[in-house]
Design an enzyme around this catalytic site. Structure first.
Site, PDB file in Angstrom:
ATOM      1  N   SER A   1      -3.184  -3.889  -3.106  1.00 12.51           N
ATOM      2  CA  SER A   1      -2.576  -2.641  -2.668  1.00 12.51           C
ATOM      3  C   SER A   1      -3.643  -1.615  -2.305  1.00 12.51           C
ATOM      4  O   SER A   1      -4.627  -1.437  -3.012  1.00 12.51           O
ATOM      5  CB  SER A   1      -1.674  -2.080  -3.779  1.00 12.51           C
ATOM      6  OG  SER A   1      -0.956  -0.957  -3.336  1.00 12.51           O
TER       7      SER A   1
ATOM      8  N   SER B   1       0.837  -1.193   0.000  1.00 16.68           N
ATOM      9  CA  SER B   1       0.000   0.000   0.000  1.00 16.68           C
ATOM     10  C   SER B   1       0.868   1.237   0.000  1.00 16.68           C
ATOM     11  O   SER B   1       2.071   1.177   0.257  1.00 16.68           O
ATOM     12  CB  SER B   1      -0.904   0.034   1.248  1.00 16.68           C
ATOM     13  OG  SER B   1      -1.785  -1.063   1.272  1.00 16.68           O
TER      14      SER B   1
ATOM     15  N   ASP C   1      -4.068   2.169  -2.197  1.00 14.08           N
ATOM     16  CA  ASP C   1      -3.397   3.363  -2.717  1.00 14.08           C
ATOM     17  C   ASP C   1      -4.291   4.574  -2.498  1.00 14.08           C
ATOM     18  O   ASP C   1      -5.286   4.769  -3.209  1.00 14.08           O
ATOM     19  CB  ASP C   1      -3.094   3.189  -4.212  1.00 14.08           C
ATOM     20  CG  ASP C   1      -2.323   1.900  -4.488  1.00 14.08           C
ATOM     21  OD1 ASP C   1      -1.415   1.584  -3.704  1.00 14.08           O
ATOM     22  OD2 ASP C   1      -2.640   1.207  -5.472  1.00 14.08           O
TER      23      ASP C   1
END
Length: 405
Positions: free
Chosen positions: A303, A265, A305
């Site tokens: 992830s 992340s 983001d």
């Protein structure tokens, strides 16, 4: 068996001394490692502010608590304080952008709904978000004049540092969060394996906290955009256009990943003194991902983001008076937003590269097994940059006082 008060105090003092020592060692190591500008590269065309940090935006403060102890504690807290007044009474307009939502960002829906932030922004590890909220609440509720406060939207973001940190131990406390807030300063920001970046990993190398800024020429508004990142993601690392990840043999999808992962992340926090509405702050946050993409991010399924952007401009601050009735506020026009978009993309890219370059090789023990995550090899990076651009001179910068329309 219970301990005597004296024994407890001795243990606490010893822990504090060890933590302080490890923090000093980490800082010394980070200072010895270069930023991307130290390597003769300057991503983009715009000039940075004097600190090349998010704290170039007047009034913004950053505080960090690094927890590095024993064989496996590698974590911490980073606090970004938008201004030095009462954040709860004088809220700042804000925008949120999510490129991939595999994460835990407390307070996100209220930012989206109301377009404002009323607390410091806290970054920590995934399993410490609740402790982050507790710390923000403890700090906010004890502020003078807050005796009647019964609802607080704590903003707490995270990345998962479980590759280097015993994340299940949940060592971050509310007191650590309060300490990060109360020790926040407007000066230089420590980068690398510190604060919330102590145990993070990016592109298979040691990640961490990074920061950068851009100052627009006066003809374009003269505003400053500052960025701070907590890098912990994967992809194919690119530094100022050079294929560093490929040259160093670490990248996503290399022979079907070779057991490497692109998951992870990143938290991106953007500050500006431009008088922007929450709508244009969301647009600004969107453009931060252009800088993330330039570093080779995979934006993978696993992830998280996130980019949060806020404005410190007095003309848009949501004071108690302005929130009590109809109010006139400043509003930078849409047609003049593009230079700010360039600034945030450049500052995000540079902040990420600094988070990697300033980080130190970190060892730990996870699930009983020793783990080492190497920092970027500076000499190898120099070689790749040299291949890509000869002597790799600094890019031409636009002087802060001589821009073009």
């Amino acid at each position: 068996m219970s301990r005597s008060p004296a024994a407890v105090l001795a243990v606490a003092v010893s822990a504090a001394v060890l933590a302080a020592a490890s923090g000093v060692n980490a800082q010394a190591g980070a200072e010895a490692r270069p930023t991307i500008r130290d390597l003769g590269r300057a991503p983009g065309i715009l000039s940075p502010g004097p600190l090349n940090a998010i704290t170039d935006v007047a009034g913004v403060k950053v505080g960090q608590v690094t927890l590095h102890s024993g064989d496996s504690i590698r974590t911490g807290v980073t606090a970004i304080v938008p201004h030095g007044g009462s954040l709860f009474r004088d809220k700042v307009p804000a925008g949120l952008s999510v490129a991939n939502g595999f994460g835990k960002l407390a307070g996100a829906t209220q930012i989206r709904e109301l377009g404002e932030i009323e607390t410091p922004i806290i970054l920590t590890n995934t399993l410490s978000v609740a402790r982050g909220i507790d710390g923000v609440l403890d700090w906010t509720l004890k502020q003078p004049g807050h005796e009647d406060v019964r609802s607080v939207n704590a903003v707490v973001g995270e990345t998962n540092d479980g590759g280097l940190n015993d994340i299940r131990a949940r060592v971050v406390t509310a007191a650590d969060v309060v300490r990060a807030i109360e020790t926040a300063t407007t000066g230089p920001v420590e980068q690398g394996a510190v604060g919330a970046g102590t145990g993070t990993i990016a592109f298979g190398f040691k990640g961490g906290i990074g920061t950068s800024s851009r100052k627009l020429p006066d003809s374009l508004g003269g505003f400053t955009v500052g960025v701070l990142v907590q890098s912990n993601y994967g992809g194919v690392l690119s530094i100022d256009g050079a294929p560093v990840g490929v040259r160093l043999g670490r990248y996503y999808l290399r022979e079907e990943v070779e057991n490497e992962r692109a998951d992870g992340s990143i938290m991106i926090v953007v500050a500006t003194d431009a008088p922007l509405s929450d709508r244009n702050l969301e647009r600004l946050a969107n453009r931060a991902f252009a800088g993330l993409a330039r570093t080779g991010a995979a934006f993978s399924n696993g992830s998280g983001d996130y980019a949060i952007a806020f404005s410190t401009a007095d003309g848009v601050r949501r004071t108690s008076e302005r929130r009590s009735g109809q109010a006139m506020v400043a509003d930078w026009p849409n047609d003049r937003m593009s230079p700010l978009f360039v600034a945030v993309a450049e500052a995000t890219e540079e902040a990420i590269l600094n988070s990697l370059l300033k980080a130190q090789t970190t060892t730990s023990v996870i699930d009983g097994k020793p783990v080492t995550v190497e920092a970027l090899d500076i000499e190898a990076v120099k070689a790749v940059l040299g291949e890509a651009g000869g002597a790799a001179p600094l890019n031409p910068l636009i002087p802060a006082d001589a821009g073009t329309q």
